[in-house]
Design a protein around this motif. Structure first.
Motif, PDB file in Angstrom:
ATOM      1  N   LEU A 118     -20.284  -2.991 -11.511  1.00  0.00           N
ATOM      2  CA  LEU A 118     -21.574  -3.694 -11.490  1.00  0.00           C
ATOM      3  C   LEU A 118     -22.025  -4.165 -12.878  1.00  0.00           C
ATOM      4  O   LEU A 118     -23.052  -4.811 -13.007  1.00  0.00           O
ATOM      5  N   ARG A 119     -21.263  -3.848 -13.910  1.00  0.00           N
ATOM      6  CA  ARG A 119     -21.600  -4.342 -15.259  1.00  0.00           C
ATOM      7  C   ARG A 119     -20.457  -5.222 -15.786  1.00  0.00           C
ATOM      8  O   ARG A 119     -20.527  -6.435 -15.708  1.00  0.00           O
ATOM      9  N   ASP A 120     -19.371  -4.649 -16.261  1.00  0.00           N
ATOM     10  CA  ASP A 120     -18.261  -5.478 -16.762  1.00  0.00           C
ATOM     11  C   ASP A 120     -17.666  -6.289 -15.607  1.00  0.00           C
ATOM     12  O   ASP A 120     -17.307  -7.461 -15.766  1.00  0.00           O
ATOM     13  N   GLY A 121     -17.568  -5.678 -14.439  1.00  0.00           N
ATOM     14  CA  GLY A 121     -17.001  -6.361 -13.270  1.00  0.00           C
ATOM     15  C   GLY A 121     -17.829  -7.568 -12.880  1.00  0.00           C
ATOM     16  O   GLY A 121     -17.302  -8.614 -12.515  1.00  0.00           O
ATOM     17  N   ALA A 138     -16.868   1.528 -29.422  1.00  0.00           N
ATOM     18  CA  ALA A 138     -16.458   0.836 -30.646  1.00  0.00           C
ATOM     19  C   ALA A 138     -15.787  -0.449 -30.180  1.00  0.00           C
ATOM     20  O   ALA A 138     -14.581  -0.482 -29.916  1.00  0.00           O
ATOM     21  N   GLU A 139     -16.591  -1.499 -30.025  1.00  0.00           N
ATOM     22  CA  GLU A 139     -16.053  -2.729 -29.427  1.00  0.00           C
ATOM     23  C   GLU A 139     -14.866  -3.257 -30.247  1.00  0.00           C
ATOM     24  O   GLU A 139     -14.879  -3.214 -31.471  1.00  0.00           O
ATOM     25  N   ASP A 140     -13.849  -3.733 -29.535  1.00  0.00           N
ATOM     26  CA  ASP A 140     -12.607  -4.230 -30.140  1.00  0.00           C
ATOM     27  C   ASP A 140     -11.852  -3.120 -30.882  1.00  0.00           C
ATOM     28  O   ASP A 140     -11.133  -3.380 -31.852  1.00  0.00           O
ATOM     29  N   LEU A 165     -16.802   9.032 -26.422  1.00  0.00           N
ATOM     30  CA  LEU A 165     -16.381   7.956 -27.334  1.00  0.00           C
ATOM     31  C   LEU A 165     -15.537   6.973 -26.548  1.00  0.00           C
ATOM     32  O   LEU A 165     -14.436   7.312 -26.105  1.00  0.00           O
ATOM     33  N   ASN A 166     -16.073   5.786 -26.381  1.00  0.00           N
ATOM     34  CA  ASN A 166     -15.347   4.748 -25.647  1.00  0.00           C
ATOM     35  C   ASN A 166     -14.519   3.930 -26.635  1.00  0.00           C
ATOM     36  O   ASN A 166     -15.053   3.417 -27.623  1.00  0.00           O
ATOM     37  N   ILE A 167     -13.219   3.834 -26.345  1.00  0.00           N
ATOM     38  CA  ILE A 167     -12.289   3.126 -27.249  1.00  0.00           C
ATOM     39  C   ILE A 167     -11.801   1.861 -26.529  1.00  0.00           C
ATOM     40  O   ILE A 167     -10.695   1.829 -25.971  1.00  0.00           O
ATOM     41  N   PRO A 168     -12.626   0.806 -26.517  1.00  0.00           N
ATOM     42  CA  PRO A 168     -12.241  -0.364 -25.713  1.00  0.00           C
ATOM     43  C   PRO A 168     -11.151  -1.212 -26.348  1.00  0.00           C
ATOM     44  O   PRO A 168     -11.196  -1.511 -27.541  1.00  0.00           O
ATOM     45  N   ASP A 169     -10.188  -1.582 -25.514  1.00  0.00           N
ATOM     46  CA  ASP A 169      -9.253  -2.629 -25.905  1.00  0.00           C
ATOM     47  C   ASP A 169      -9.883  -3.913 -25.346  1.00  0.00           C
ATOM     48  O   ASP A 169      -9.447  -4.454 -24.325  1.00  0.00           O
ATOM     49  N   THR A 170     -10.919  -4.349 -26.025  1.00  0.00           N
ATOM     50  CA  THR A 170     -11.795  -5.419 -25.530  1.00  0.00           C
ATOM     51  C   THR A 170     -11.044  -6.704 -25.204  1.00  0.00           C
ATOM     52  O   THR A 170     -11.394  -7.418 -24.262  1.00  0.00           O
ATOM     53  N   THR A 171     -10.009  -7.011 -25.980  1.00  0.00           N
ATOM     54  CA  THR A 171      -9.294  -8.281 -25.779  1.00  0.00           C
ATOM     55  C   THR A 171      -7.976  -8.089 -25.028  1.00  0.00           C
ATOM     56  O   THR A 171      -7.204  -9.031 -24.897  1.00  0.00           O
ATOM     57  N   CYS A 187     -11.097   5.627 -22.057  1.00  0.00           N
ATOM     58  CA  CYS A 187     -10.288   4.390 -22.115  1.00  0.00           C
ATOM     59  C   CYS A 187     -11.059   3.261 -21.440  1.00  0.00           C
ATOM     60  O   CYS A 187     -11.549   3.440 -20.318  1.00  0.00           O
ATOM     61  N   HIS A 188     -11.122   2.131 -22.103  1.00  0.00           N
ATOM     62  CA  HIS A 188     -11.768   0.949 -21.510  1.00  0.00           C
ATOM     63  C   HIS A 188     -10.843  -0.224 -21.839  1.00  0.00           C
ATOM     64  O   HIS A 188     -10.861  -0.741 -22.951  1.00  0.00           O
ATOM     65  N   CYS A 189     -10.019  -0.604 -20.872  1.00  0.00           N
ATOM     66  CA  CYS A 189      -8.959  -1.572 -21.186  1.00  0.00           C
ATOM     67  C   CYS A 189      -9.119  -2.855 -20.386  1.00  0.00           C
ATOM     68  O   CYS A 189      -9.431  -2.827 -19.196  1.00  0.00           O
ATOM     69  N   HIS A 190      -8.885  -3.964 -21.083  1.00  0.00           N
ATOM     70  CA  HIS A 190      -8.923  -5.272 -20.411  1.00  0.00           C
ATOM     71  C   HIS A 190      -7.508  -5.750 -20.141  1.00  0.00           C
ATOM     72  O   HIS A 190      -6.538  -5.283 -20.738  1.00  0.00           O
ATOM     73  N   ASN A 191      -7.416  -6.724 -19.215  1.00  0.00           N
ATOM     74  CA  ASN A 191      -6.115  -7.033 -18.611  1.00  0.00           C
ATOM     75  C   ASN A 191      -5.501  -8.348 -19.077  1.00  0.00           C
ATOM     76  O   ASN A 191      -4.709  -8.943 -18.360  1.00  0.00           O
TER      77      ASN A 191
HETATM   78  O1  KIV Z   1     -14.804  -4.557 -23.422  1.00  0.00           O
HETATM   79  C1  KIV Z   1     -15.695  -4.023 -24.099  1.00  0.00           C
HETATM   80  O2  KIV Z   1     -15.557  -3.818 -25.300  1.00  0.00           O
HETATM   81  C2  KIV Z   1     -16.933  -3.660 -23.425  1.00  0.00           C
HETATM   82  C3  KIV Z   1     -17.930  -2.856 -24.203  1.00  0.00           C
HETATM   83  C4  KIV Z   1     -19.253  -3.537 -24.181  1.00  0.00           C
HETATM   84  C5  KIV Z   1     -17.978  -1.473 -23.683  1.00  0.00           C
HETATM   85  O3  KIV Z   1     -17.108  -3.947 -22.270  1.00  0.00           O
END
Ligand code: KIV
Ligand code: ZN
Length: 383
Positions: A12-15, A140-142, A166-172, A201-205
């Protein structure tokens, strides 16, 4: 006994940041309720300062949740945190998720700032969030493109300020699984006070590696995965919830598990797809229409003899009624006999040979032969 992995759902947020898709507030509530039943540990309900609508939906979801902790996103900005705290007030259990970009490119181009200033802002944000709630997650974005040594300094500082996650996002979506896993390992081994916080873990695809990277993260010590139903999210999307949950469930040797009720996965996937107006790709792992469908003769014969020959998951485990034996020109006699029997025609070997010849005539014209075609085909074979 498996170690526990928390599931942080951000459908409901990133999605919801999927280009061209928007959920109305009623649909958000409906999905939130189903996610709560599903057993997610944390539900990121929105970004309260971003719009009055988002504020209201975070507030309504906060009232509704029975088990899941409700989380609201903020930037490392005082006003964002004040507004998120207000929206989360009705929640039984809440979390503020605050953070800032830490890669050199974010520091230079987004903030025109310095590494030291970014640490100061991160610490101030966590302390402010902490004045409202006990549970504060810092992102820690990016982080995927952030130098590990600097990232460790940031983590250490925000833990001291009170961050619990501690969220370690692989934002890109840049990292390879080995790199992402090594990053988590590095933080586990080099951040003083790391035992006081959970790594997430917060990973993008973007390179199709979000799920693999999240798994590499938990194998190296992370204990929370941030994910979305159907893997929806910005650009190529986020880690898919159903994939990480079923990977951990299938690979029991990893000794990692979640509390997700996997039998609800297919239903919630359909709900999100329907409310968002975004179809699930047919070949999507776990919840795609073809995830348990077999169309070639060799596979069909194997599955009919023993399902496990071509399936590693029992479809019932994820809420799919049964494996599908799809009749096409590539199907063999075993599949035809199986489907004919299902609708009441028990064929002996000679009959099956005749029916099979009639079947091929139709299958060559049609993409798929359905149950309603079968009686006509059987009649054409003079049975
Ligand atoms: O991808 C990202 O870095 C995020 C942060 C705002 C958590 O969605
Ligand atoms: Zn993200």
């Amino acid at each position: 006994m498996s170690e526990y992995i928390e599931i942080f759902d951000t459908t409901l947020r990133d999605g919801e940041q999927v280009p061209g898709c928007k959920l109305d507030s009623q649909s958000k509530l409906e999905i939130a309720e189903q996610l709560d039943f599903l057993g997610v540990d944390v539900l990121e309900a929105g970004f309260p300062i971003s719009s009055p609508g988002d504020f209201e939906s975070v507030k309504s979801i906060s009232k509704l949740m029975k088990n899941a902790r409700v989380c609201g996103l903020t930037r490392a900005v005082k006003k964002d945190i004040d507004v998120a705290a207000e929206a989360l007030k009705p929640a039984k259990r809440s979390r503020i998720h605050t953070g800032i970009g830490t890669s050199d490119s974010h520091i230079k181009y987004k903030f025109n700032s310095t590494r030291d200033e970014v640490i100061e802002r991160a610490v101030a944000a966590v302390k402010h969030a902490k004045s409202y709630v006990e549970d504060v997650e810092f992102y820690a974005e990016d982080a995927g493109r952030t130098d590990n040594e600097f990232l460790a300094r940031v983590c250490e500082a925000v833990i001291k300020a009170g961050a619990t996650v501690l969220n370690i996002p692989d934002t890109t979506g840049y990292c390879l699984p080995e790199q992402y896993g090594a990053k988590i390992k590095y933080l586990k081994e080099n951040v003083t006070g790391i035992h006081k916080a959970i790594l997430s873990c917060h990973c993008h695809n973007d390179l199709g590696l979000a799920t693999a990277n999240s798994i590499a993260g938990v194998l190296n010590g992370a204990r929370q995965i941030e994910c979305t139903i159907n893997g929806i999210g910005e650009r190529a999307g986020n880690t898919s919830l159903e994939e990480v949950v079923m990977i951990l469930r299938q690979h029991k040797d990893l000794n990692l598990d979640t509390q997700i009720k996997s039998q609800q996965l297919f239903g919630i996937s359909q709900l999100v797809s329907d409310r968002m107006g975004m179809m699930v790709q047919p070949n999507k792992a776990i919840v795609g229409a073809n995830a348990f469908a077999h169309s070639s003769g060799i596979h069909q014969d194997g599955v009919i003899k023993k399902r496990e020959t071509y399936e590693i998951i029992d479809p019932a485990e994820v809420g799919v009624t049964e494996s599908a034996i799809v009749l096409t020109a590539r199907s063999g006699r075993a599949a035809l006999a199986y489907r004919a029997k299902k609708i009441g025609f028990e064929l002996d070997k000679k009959q099956l040979d005749r029916v099979y010849q009639e079947f091929l005539k139709i299958a060559d014209i049609q993409k798929e032969v359905s149950d309603s075609d079968l009686p006509k085909i059987i009649e054409a074979a003079n049975i």
